[in-house]
Scaffold this motif. Structure first.
Motif, PDB file in Angstrom:
ATOM      1  N   GLY A   8      30.167  12.885   6.972  1.00 30.10           N
ATOM      2  CA  GLY A   8      31.371  13.133   7.746  1.00 30.10           C
ATOM      3  C   GLY A   8      32.151  14.374   7.371  1.00 30.10           C
ATOM      4  O   GLY A   8      33.164  14.679   8.000  1.00 30.10           O
ATOM      5  N   SER A  17      42.176  16.578  11.370  1.00 31.50           N
ATOM      6  CA  SER A  17      41.741  15.320  10.760  1.00 31.50           C
ATOM      7  C   SER A  17      40.227  15.293  10.601  1.00 31.50           C
ATOM      8  O   SER A  17      39.500  15.933  11.361  1.00 31.50           O
ATOM      9  N   SER A  19      37.104  12.244   9.122  1.00 29.23           N
ATOM     10  CA  SER A  19      36.840  10.919   8.579  1.00 29.23           C
ATOM     11  C   SER A  19      35.535  10.954   7.809  1.00 29.23           C
ATOM     12  O   SER A  19      34.516  11.416   8.322  1.00 29.23           O
ATOM     13  N   THR A  21      32.615   8.792   5.529  1.00 31.81           N
ATOM     14  CA  THR A  21      32.052   7.456   5.353  1.00 31.81           C
ATOM     15  C   THR A  21      31.122   7.452   4.159  1.00 31.81           C
ATOM     16  O   THR A  21      30.346   8.395   3.961  1.00 31.81           O
ATOM     17  N   PHE A  66      46.152  10.312   3.833  1.00 34.57           N
ATOM     18  CA  PHE A  66      44.811   9.753   3.779  1.00 34.57           C
ATOM     19  C   PHE A  66      44.886   8.234   3.770  1.00 34.57           C
ATOM     20  O   PHE A  66      45.830   7.645   3.224  1.00 34.57           O
ATOM     21  N   THR A  67      43.860   7.606   4.351  1.00 28.98           N
ATOM     22  CA  THR A  67      43.757   6.154   4.350  1.00 28.98           C
ATOM     23  C   THR A  67      42.337   5.747   3.961  1.00 28.98           C
ATOM     24  O   THR A  67      41.374   6.212   4.579  1.00 28.98           O
ATOM     25  N   ASP A  78      35.386   3.998   4.072  1.00 28.38           N
ATOM     26  CA  ASP A  78      35.813   5.160   4.847  1.00 28.38           C
ATOM     27  C   ASP A  78      37.037   5.820   4.232  1.00 28.38           C
ATOM     28  O   ASP A  78      37.852   5.157   3.584  1.00 28.38           O
ATOM     29  N   LEU A  79      37.164   7.109   4.476  1.00 30.28           N
ATOM     30  CA  LEU A  79      38.362   7.845   4.097  1.00 30.28           C
ATOM     31  C   LEU A  79      38.815   8.634   5.318  1.00 30.28           C
ATOM     32  O   LEU A  79      38.162   9.600   5.716  1.00 30.28           O
ATOM     33  N   GLN A  80      39.905   8.195   5.919  1.00 30.28           N
ATOM     34  CA  GLN A  80      40.489   8.898   7.054  1.00 30.28           C
ATOM     35  C   GLN A  80      41.498   9.899   6.511  1.00 30.28           C
ATOM     36  O   GLN A  80      42.437   9.524   5.807  1.00 30.28           O
ATOM     37  N   MET A  81      41.287  11.162   6.860  1.00 30.96           N
ATOM     38  CA  MET A  81      42.132  12.234   6.330  1.00 30.96           C
ATOM     39  C   MET A  81      42.866  12.905   7.481  1.00 30.96           C
ATOM     40  O   MET A  81      42.223  13.476   8.379  1.00 30.96           O
ATOM     41  N   ASN A  82      44.186  12.815   7.467  1.00 31.23           N
ATOM     42  CA  ASN A  82      45.016  13.407   8.505  1.00 31.23           C
ATOM     43  C   ASN A  82      45.898  14.508   7.918  1.00 31.23           C
ATOM     44  O   ASN A  82      46.111  14.566   6.703  1.00 31.23           O
TER      45      ASN A  82
END
Length: 121
Positions: A8, A17, A19, A21, A66-67, A78-82
């Motif tokens: 990802g 953003s 994301s 995985t 980040f989440t 997962d790492l969601q990066m905004n």
């Protein structure tokens, strides 16, 4: 021992953003984390998530942007990066926790190969 494969990464403009995985193979009932390493820098803790309760931990530099999340049925983390910033540019690694303080690399005994994230200004 677990096998970890990250995916990802890529190139994004500042404010954008991405994301990431991490696919986990093998015994996965462990706290999982993301670390990152910029050129010439030490590998640093980004975020972690426990297995059962899903309790999350973040470094101050990414908190609120980040989440981290996990799907235990699919064995993914997962790492969601905004709101990405140029200083987020690094190779991002997934890691499985063994023992000790979550922010220490020495507390992890299994690592993925890493995925590059580049944020342009």
């Amino acid at each position: 021992q677990v096998q970890l494969v990250e995916s990802g990464g890529g190139l994004v403009q500042a404010g954008g953003s991405l994301s990431l995985t991490c696919a986990v193979s093998g015994p996965s009932a462990r706290t999982m984390a993301w670390f990152r390493q910029a050129p010439g820098e030490e590998r640093e803790f980004v975020a972690a998530i426990t297995y059962s309760a899903g309790t999350t931990y973040y470094s101050d530099s990414v908190k609120g942007r980040f989440t981290i999340a996990r799907d235990n049925a699919k064995n993914t983390v997962d790492l969601q990066m905004n709101n990405l910033k140029p200083e987020d540019t690094a190779v991002y690694y997934c890691a499985a926790h063994q023992l000790g303080y979550l922010a220490y690399t020495s507390s992890y005994d299994d690592w993925g190969q890493g995925t590059q994230v580049t944020v342009s200004s």
